[in-house]
Design a protein around this motif. Structure first.
Motif, short mmCIF file in Angstrom:
data_model
loop_
_atom_site.label_atom_id
_atom_site.label_comp_id
_atom_site.label_asym_id
_atom_site.label_seq_id
_atom_site.Cartn_x
_atom_site.Cartn_y
_atom_site.Cartn_z
N PRO A 58 0.29 -1.34 0.14
CA PRO A 58 -0.02 -0.27 -0.22
C PRO A 58 1.04 1.09 0.26
O PRO A 58 0.47 2.59 -0.24
CB PRO A 58 -1.21 -0.12 1.54
CG PRO A 58 0.00 -0.85 1.55
CD PRO A 58 1.03 -2.28 1.24
N THR A 59 1.91 1.36 0.05
CA THR A 59 2.73 2.55 0.10
C THR A 59 3.91 2.52 -0.10
O THR A 59 4.57 1.06 -0.55
CB THR A 59 3.18 2.84 1.55
OG1 THR A 59 3.93 1.92 2.41
CG2 THR A 59 1.33 3.17 2.74
N ARG A 60 4.31 3.88 -0.71
CA ARG A 60 5.80 4.09 -1.87
C ARG A 60 7.16 3.32 -1.09
O ARG A 60 8.08 2.61 -1.47
CB ARG A 60 5.98 5.27 -1.80
CG ARG A 60 4.77 5.67 -2.69
CD ARG A 60 4.73 7.43 -3.04
NE ARG A 60 3.57 7.29 -3.78
CZ ARG A 60 3.39 8.93 -4.10
NH1 ARG A 60 4.23 9.78 -3.01
NH2 ARG A 60 2.44 9.44 -4.01
N GLU A 61 7.26 3.97 0.37
CA GLU A 61 8.32 3.31 0.92
C GLU A 61 8.42 1.71 0.97
O GLU A 61 9.20 0.97 1.37
CB GLU A 61 8.39 4.17 2.44
CG GLU A 61 8.80 5.39 1.62
CD GLU A 61 7.31 6.00 2.13
OE1 GLU A 61 6.47 6.19 2.03
OE2 GLU A 61 7.56 7.23 1.20
N LEU A 62 7.27 1.76 1.49
CA LEU A 62 7.20 0.07 1.94
C LEU A 62 7.94 -0.82 0.55
O LEU A 62 8.25 -2.05 0.38
CB LEU A 62 5.65 -0.82 2.77
CG LEU A 62 5.33 -1.98 2.33
CD1 LEU A 62 6.96 -2.11 3.50
CD2 LEU A 62 4.09 -2.59 2.99
N ILE A 63 6.29 -0.61 -0.33
CA ILE A 63 7.25 -1.72 -1.87
C ILE A 63 8.83 -1.46 -2.32
O ILE A 63 9.41 -2.42 -2.75
CB ILE A 63 6.28 -0.76 -2.81
CG1 ILE A 63 6.53 -1.73 -4.41
CG2 ILE A 63 6.74 0.29 -4.02
CD1 ILE A 63 5.55 -3.46 -3.42
N ASN A 64 9.02 -0.35 -2.10
CA ASN A 64 10.73 0.04 -2.17
C ASN A 64 11.44 -1.20 -1.26
O ASN A 64 12.02 -1.66 -1.57
CB ASN A 64 11.34 1.46 -1.47
CG ASN A 64 12.40 2.22 -2.23
OD1 ASN A 64 12.86 1.36 -4.07
ND2 ASN A 64 13.07 3.31 -1.60
N GLN A 65 10.71 -0.95 -0.22
CA GLN A 65 11.53 -1.58 1.24
C GLN A 65 11.26 -3.07 0.42
O GLN A 65 12.72 -4.07 0.58
CB GLN A 65 11.17 -1.72 2.66
CG GLN A 65 11.33 -2.72 3.37
CD GLN A 65 10.74 -2.54 4.73
OE1 GLN A 65 10.55 -0.77 5.18
NE2 GLN A 65 10.15 -3.21 5.02
N ILE A 66 10.69 -3.89 0.22
CA ILE A 66 10.14 -4.89 -0.73
C ILE A 66 10.74 -5.70 -1.43
O ILE A 66 11.83 -6.42 -1.67
CB ILE A 66 9.06 -5.20 -1.00
CG1 ILE A 66 8.41 -5.37 0.61
CG2 ILE A 66 8.62 -6.66 -1.82
CD1 ILE A 66 6.45 -4.84 0.84
N TYR A 67 11.35 -4.44 -2.70
CA TYR A 67 12.12 -4.79 -3.59
C TYR A 67 13.81 -4.96 -2.76
O TYR A 67 14.25 -5.32 -3.64
CB TYR A 67 11.62 -3.53 -4.42
CG TYR A 67 13.15 -3.16 -5.45
CD1 TYR A 67 12.99 -3.71 -6.61
CD2 TYR A 67 14.66 -2.09 -4.82
CE1 TYR A 67 14.35 -3.51 -7.28
CE2 TYR A 67 15.34 -1.91 -6.04
CZ TYR A 67 15.01 -2.11 -6.80
OH TYR A 67 16.20 -2.77 -7.94
N LEU A 68 13.73 -4.36 -2.53
CA LEU A 68 15.82 -3.72 -1.77
C LEU A 68 15.45 -5.58 -1.52
O LEU A 68 16.60 -6.12 -1.49
CB LEU A 68 15.55 -3.20 -0.20
CG LEU A 68 15.87 -1.62 -1.49
CD1 LEU A 68 15.99 -0.51 -0.19
CD2 LEU A 68 16.61 -1.57 -2.71
#
Ligand SMILES: Nc1ncnc2c1ncn2[C@@H]1O[C@H](COP(=O)(O)OP(=O)(O)OP(=O)(O)O)[C@@H](O)[C@H]1O
Length: 723
Positions: free
Chosen positions: A369-379
Motif C-alpha cells: 500500500p505505500t511507496r516506502e514499503l514497496i521500495n523496501q520489499i524491492y530491496l
C-alpha cells in the motif's frame, strides 16, 4: 486575533509572490530546517511556480535549509520574523501563545484533525496554505509575525488539499501552481466533502497517479476514489519529475542487515495454526527448504540462520504451489516468507534473464500500500535474487512515470508496485500479465479494504491476468479482519491455506505497551518530556493527520529535538529524505501519519509514541510494530484522551491483555463503560479474527506449534469440506 480575521485574510484576492529565505546562522542547530524537512532540490528542476510550491512544502518547516540552498537563486534574505512567520521562529516557539491559538482553533472547529476527521480539513487546508503564505510575506510586522507564526504554521502545514492520504498523494504527483499542487484544496475550499471536491476538480483526470498509494485511516477510507487514466494525460500542473536515487549497488549495502534480538528464539514458542486441506509439513531449517545454492548464499549473507515461524510454515506451502493467507506478528519475517519460495520456484523453472523489451511480462507481481514499503520489499527481492538472472523492479507513485517505464523495459521478472502506478503502467502497455504466476498482496488486509480493494479487483480482471486457478496468490499481514478474509476468497483458490502465527491481529509481544491518560492540551508537553528522557533513541511519533504531523514536527524542532516528518502531503523526494534522515539517525524522531504505520523495517526504532491513537485498532497494532522487530525489544507509549479515544478503549484492552501487558484500571473502566457496537472482547469479535474465518462456517483446522511438525498430525476435525 479571532478567527474572523483569518477568514478576512483568506479571502484576500492577492497573494504575494514573495518567497522568504532564512538565514541559517541566526538560528541554533536542531530547531529548524537543518533537520526537519530538508529537501535537496536542484533549482533547475523547478519553474517559478514549483519553487514557490517547494517553499510552501518545505520552506515553512525547513526554511533554513531551503533558504541556504536557494539563496542567490531567486530570492533575497529576509529577517528572522519571517522565520517566525513560518512556524520555526520565536513567535512560534512561544508555547503559551501557541497553545492558546491551537486550542482556540480546536474549539472553533479550525483544528479538528485530532479527532481523525480529515474531511473537516479540506477547507482549512485550502486556506491555511494561503494564510501561511501571506503571513510569511508580512514579515515586518511583529504582530503579524506572531500571527504568522501560527498561521504560517497552519499554512505551511496545510499543504494538502484533500482529506485523506490517497487524495493528497495525488498532489505529490504533480506540483501545481504557485501555491502548491494541491489544487483540490483551493478550489474545493468550503467544501468539506473532499471526495466531491476531488471529483469537481479532477473529473477526467488521471485518477491513478499515485493517489491511491497511501494509507488512509478511519472515516477517510470512505472517500477513496480512483479513475483509471494515465498520469501523463493529466492536464493540470507540471509532471512529476522526481527520479529516486538508485540504491547502492555494492554487496555490503545490498546485504546490510540488523541483528536479531534477544527474543528471536522465543518465536519458536508461538502457537501456529494452519487451516485448510493437505497442508504440507512445516520445515525447521533453511536446508529443508532445498533452495538452490545461490539463494542459500544470499540467505546466509543476509544474516538469516534460522527460520521464523511464519517462514517455517509459509515457505513449504508456497513451494507446494498452494495459495496462502498468512497472518503473523509485525517484524517476524513475512517478506522473506514469500520472496524466498517464489524466487526458488523461478530458479527451479529455469527463468531466463529478461532483456530489453517494450512490453515486459513479469512472472511475479507484488503489491503493497505505500511507496516506502514497496521500495523496501524491492530491496529485499534484489537482495535475495542477487547473483541470479531474476530481475526485480520497483515502481511507485510520486516519481517520474518515465523513470518507472525505463526501469521496466530493461527487463522485469519480479515487479514490485504500488497499485496506482501498476495500473498506470499496465494501461500504458508496458506490462503484460500473461506470464504472472505469483501475485502477492503484502499488507493484504489493507490491499483489500475499501481503499485498495476495487483496485485489486481491477488488477485481477485485467486482460491477460491468469485466473486464480492458474496463478498462485499469496496474502500476508499482521492483521486480517474477518470481513477482509471473506473478500480475499475472490482472489484465492478455494483450497487456500491459512497460516496464523499467534493471535491473528495481535500485537507483537516484544513491544512493551504503555497507555497514558493525556488530555488533548497536555499532549505536547508530555511528548517533549518523554522525548527528553529518551534522548537520542530512535522514536516514531504517530499523529492522526498530515497537518498535525508537520505541526508537531516543527514544534519539536522548536524544542531543539531533531525531528523530521513523513506523510502523504509531502513530496516523494521529501518523504524519502525524511526516512533517510531517520534511518541514519540524523533525525532520531520521525513524526508520521499512518502512511508509515505498516511494514517499514527500520533498524533500531526503540520507541513508538501514539501522540494520537488511531481510529482503528489494527492500525495501532501495525504502528507499534515499527519497534520490537525480529526479536528485538521496543516500547510503545500511547496518549489516550478520554474525550476522543473512547471508541478504541475496548479493543485496546484486549490487545494489551492478549499481549500480557498491564492494563490500567482507568482504561478498563472506560472500556467497560463505553459501548462499541459490534465489539465483543472475545477472540471471535469482529475487530480481529483469531482464526481462519472459514472455520466459523464450514472449516477445519490443524493446530501446530511453531518449530515442531505437529502440523503433520491428523486433524481431528478434518472431515468437512469448504468448497
Ligand atoms: N529468518 C530470519 N533471520 C534473521 N532476520 C530475519 C529473518 N527473517 C526476517 N528477518 C529480518 O527481520 C526484519 C523484519 O522482517 P519483515 O520486514 O519481513 O517483517 P514483517 O513480518 O513483514 O513485518 P511487518 O508486519 O511489520 O510488515 C527484517 O529486517 C528482516 O530482514
Amino acid at each position: 486575533m479571532g478567527d474572523e480575521d483569518w477568514e478576512a485574510e483568506i479571502t484576500k484576492p492577492h497573494m504575494s509572490s514573495y518567497v522568504p529565505v532564512f538565514e541559517k546562522d541566526k538560528f541554533p542547530p536542531g530547531a529548524n530546517g537543518d533537520t526537519f524537512n530538508s529537501t535537496p532540490t536542484s533549482s533547475s528542476e523547478m519553474d517559478d511556480g514549483s519553487q514557490r510550491d517547494r517553499f510552501m512544502r518545505s520552506g515553512f518547516a525547513s526554511g533554513r535549509s531551503l533558504g541556504n540552498r536557494d539563496a542567490g537563486e531567486s530570492t533575497t534574505r529576509e529577517n528572522p520574523p519571517t522565520m517566525g512567520g513560518f512556524g520555526v521562529g520565536k513567535r512560534f516557539g512561544n508555547r503559551s501563545f501557541l497553545n492558546r491559538k491551537f486550542e482556540e482553533g480546536d474549539s472553533t472547529g479550525l483544528w479538528r484533525e485530532s479527532n481523525g476527521n480529515e474531511d473537516n480539513q479540506t477547507r482549512d487546508r485550502g486556506f491555511s496554505r494561503r494564510g501561511g503564505y501571506q503571513d510569511g510575506s508580512d514579515s515586518c510586522s511583529p504582530r503579524r509575525g506572531g500571527r504568522g507564526s501560527f498561521r504560517g504554521c497552519r499554512g505551511g502545514f496545510g499543504l494538502g488539499s484533500s482529506s485523506n492520504e490517497f487524495e493528497q498523494d495525488e498532489g505529490t504527483q504533480r506540483t501545481g501552481g504557485p501555491f502548491g499542487s494541491k489544487r483540490p484544496a483551493l478550489s474545493g475550499a468550503g467544501n468539506g466533502d473532499t471526495y466531491q471536491s476531488r471529483s469537481g476538480n479532477g473529473s477526467g483526470r488521471g485518477g491513478y497517479k499515485g493517489l491511491n498509494e497511501e494509507v488512509i485511516t478511519g472515516t477517510a477510507k470512505n472517500s477513496w476514489k480512483s479513475e483509471v487514466e494515465g498520469e501523463s494525460t493529466d492536464p493540470q500542473g507540471p509532471k512529476v519529475t522526481y527520479i529516486p536515487p538508485p540504491p547502492p549497488e555494492d554487496e555490503d549495502s545490498i546485504f546490510a542487515h540488523y541483528q536479531t534480538g534477544i527474543n528471536f528464539d522465543k518465536y519458536d514458542t508461538i502457537l501456529v495454526e494452519v487451516s485448510g486441506h493437505d497442508a504440507p509439513p512445516a520445515i525447521l531449517t533453511f536446508e529443508e527448504a532445498n533452495l538452490c545454492q545461490t539463494l542459500n548464499n544470499n540467505i546466509a549473507k543476509a544474516g538469516y540462520t534460522k527460520l521464523t515461524p511464519v517462514q517455517k510454515y509459509s515457505i513449504p506451502i508456497v513451494l507446494a504451489g498452494r495459495d496462502l493467507m498468512a497472518c503473523a506478528q509485525t517484524g517476524s519475517g513475512k517478506t522473506a516468507a514469500f520472496l524466498l519460495p517464489i524466487l526458488a520456484h523461478m530458479m527451479r523453472d529455469g527463468i531466463t534473464a529478461s532483456r530489453f523489451k517494450e512490453l515486459q511480462e513479469p512472472e511475479c507481481i507484488i503489491v503493497a500500500p505505500t511507496r516506502e514499503l514497496i521500495n523496501q520489499i524491492y530491496l529485499e527481492a534484489r537482495k535475495f535474487s542477487f547473483g541470479t538472472c531474476v530481475r526485480a523492479v520497483v515502481i511507485y507513485g510520486g516519481t517520474q512515470l518515465g523513470h518507472s517505464i525505463r526501469q521496466i523495459v530493461q527487463g522485469c521478472n519480479v515487479l514490485c508496485a504500488t497499485p496506482g502506478r501498476l495500473m498506470d503502467i499496465i494501461g500504458k502497455e508496458k506490462i503484460g500479465l500473461r506470464q504472472v504466476k505469483y501475485l502477492v498482496l503484502d499488507e493484504a488486509d489493507r490491499m483489500l479494504d475499501m481503499g485498495f480493494g476495487p483496485e485489486m479487483k481491477k488488477l485481477i480482471s485485467c486482460p491477460g491476468m491468469p485466473p486464480k486457478e492458474q496463478r498462485q496468490t499469496l496474502m500476508f499481514s499482521a492483521t486480517f479482519p474477518e470481513e477482509i478474509q471473506k473478500l480475499a476468497a475472490e482472489f484465492l483458490k478455494s483450497d487456500y491455506l491459512f497460516v496464523a502465527v499467534g493471535q491473528v491481529g495481535g500485537a507483537c509481544r516484544d513491544v512493551q505497551q504503555t497507555v497514558l491518560q493525556v488530555g488533548q492540551y497536555s499532549k505536547r508537553e508530555k511528548l517533549v518530556e518523554i522525548l527528553r528522557n529518551i534522548g537520542d533513541e530512535r522514536t516514531m511519533v504517530f499523529v492522526e493527520t498530515k497537518k498535525k504531523a508537520d505541526f508537531i514536527a516543527t514544534f519539536l524542532c522548536q524544542e531543539k529535538i531533531s525531528t523530521t516528518s513523513i506523510h502523504g502531503d509531502r513530496e516523494q523526494r521529501e518523504r524519502e529524505q525524511a526516512l533517510g534522515d531517520f534511518r541514519c539517525g540524523k533525525c532520531p524522531v520521525l513524526v508520521a501519519t499512518s502512511v508509515a504505520a505498516r511494514g517499514l523495517d527500520i533498524e533500531n526504532v526503540q520507541h513508538v509514541i501514539n501522540f494520537d491513537l488511531p481510529s482503528a485498532i489494527d492500525e495501532y497494532v501495525h504502528r507499534i510494530g515499527r519497534t520490537g522487530r525480529c526479536g528485538n525489544t521496543g516500547s510503545a507509549v500511547s496518549f489516550f484522551d478520554p474525550e476522543s479515544d473512547g471508541h478504541i478503549a475496548q479493543p485496546l484492552v484486549k490487545i494489551l491483555s492478549d499481549a500480557q501487558q498491564d492494563v490500567p484500571a482507568w482504561l478498563e473502566e472506560i472500556a467497560f463503560s463505553t459501548f462499541v457496537p459490534g465489539f465483543s472482547g472475545s477472540t471471535r469479535g469482529n475487530i480481529f479474527a483469531s482464526v481462519d474465518t472459514r472455520k466459523n462456517f464450514q472449516g477445519k483446522s490443524t493446530l501446530n506449534t511453531a518449530g515442531f511438525s505437529s502440523s503433520q498430525t491428523p486433524n481431528p476435525v478434518d472431515d468437512e469440506s469448504w468448497d
